[in-house]
Design a protein around this motif. Sequence first.
Motif, PDB file in Angstrom:
ATOM      1  N   UNK A  83       0.832  -1.206   0.000  1.00  0.00           N
ATOM      2  CA  UNK A  83       0.000   0.000   0.000  1.00  0.00           C
ATOM      3  C   UNK A  83       0.863   1.252   0.000  1.00  0.00           C
ATOM      4  N   UNK A  84       0.535   2.168  -0.886  1.00  0.00           N
ATOM      5  CA  UNK A  84       1.144   3.503  -0.908  1.00  0.00           C
ATOM      6  C   UNK A  84       0.025   4.507  -0.709  1.00  0.00           C
ATOM      7  N   UNK A  85       0.165   5.333   0.300  1.00  0.00           N
ATOM      8  CA  UNK A  85      -0.829   6.359   0.589  1.00  0.00           C
ATOM      9  C   UNK A  85      -0.148   7.717   0.623  1.00  0.00           C
ATOM     10  N   UNK A  86      -0.658   8.641  -0.187  1.00  0.00           N
ATOM     11  CA  UNK A  86      -0.092   9.982  -0.268  1.00  0.00           C
ATOM     12  C   UNK A  86      -1.127  10.955   0.278  1.00  0.00           C
ATOM     13  N   UNK A  87      -0.772  11.651   1.335  1.00  0.00           N
ATOM     14  CA  UNK A  87      -1.695  12.602   1.951  1.00  0.00           C
ATOM     15  C   UNK A  87      -1.475  13.997   1.377  1.00  0.00           C
ATOM     16  N   UNK A  88      -2.557  14.751   1.331  1.00  0.00           N
ATOM     17  CA  UNK A  88      -2.467  16.100   0.759  1.00  0.00           C
ATOM     18  C   UNK A  88      -2.121  17.130   1.812  1.00  0.00           C
TER      19      UNK A  88
END
Length: 124
Positions: free
Chosen positions: A119-124
């Motif tokens: 899983x790759x999660x990019x937060x703004x």
Amino acid sequence: QVQLAESGGGLVQAGGSLRLSCATSGRTFNSNVMGWFRQAPGKEREFVAAISRSGGGTHYADSVKGRFTISRDNAKNTIDLQMNSLNPEDTAVYYCAAGLMLVVRTTVENYDYWGQGTQVTVSS
């Protein structure tokens, strides 16, 4: 048979970087074209990047071109995906894949073996 295991996923802020790795075992690594795909919730699995058997040729999806770099080490039986300038649209499960083909293809159907995903999660 080829076994694939991804690592390196995680949570990162927009603009940040991550490096994914894929370790392989099984039949001769350099017989396979290697690729990275990703799948976001509710979307189909899509091509990200691929690299030829020798490592001399690479292909990228337009959405990641200039930001992501795929590489392989045929001595260590590994491939990596360096991801820079990440944005929230890059959030997905990333899969490593191996394909028994002579030339690089970019569609899911051309790949024979898959990892479990990271899983790759990019937060703004």
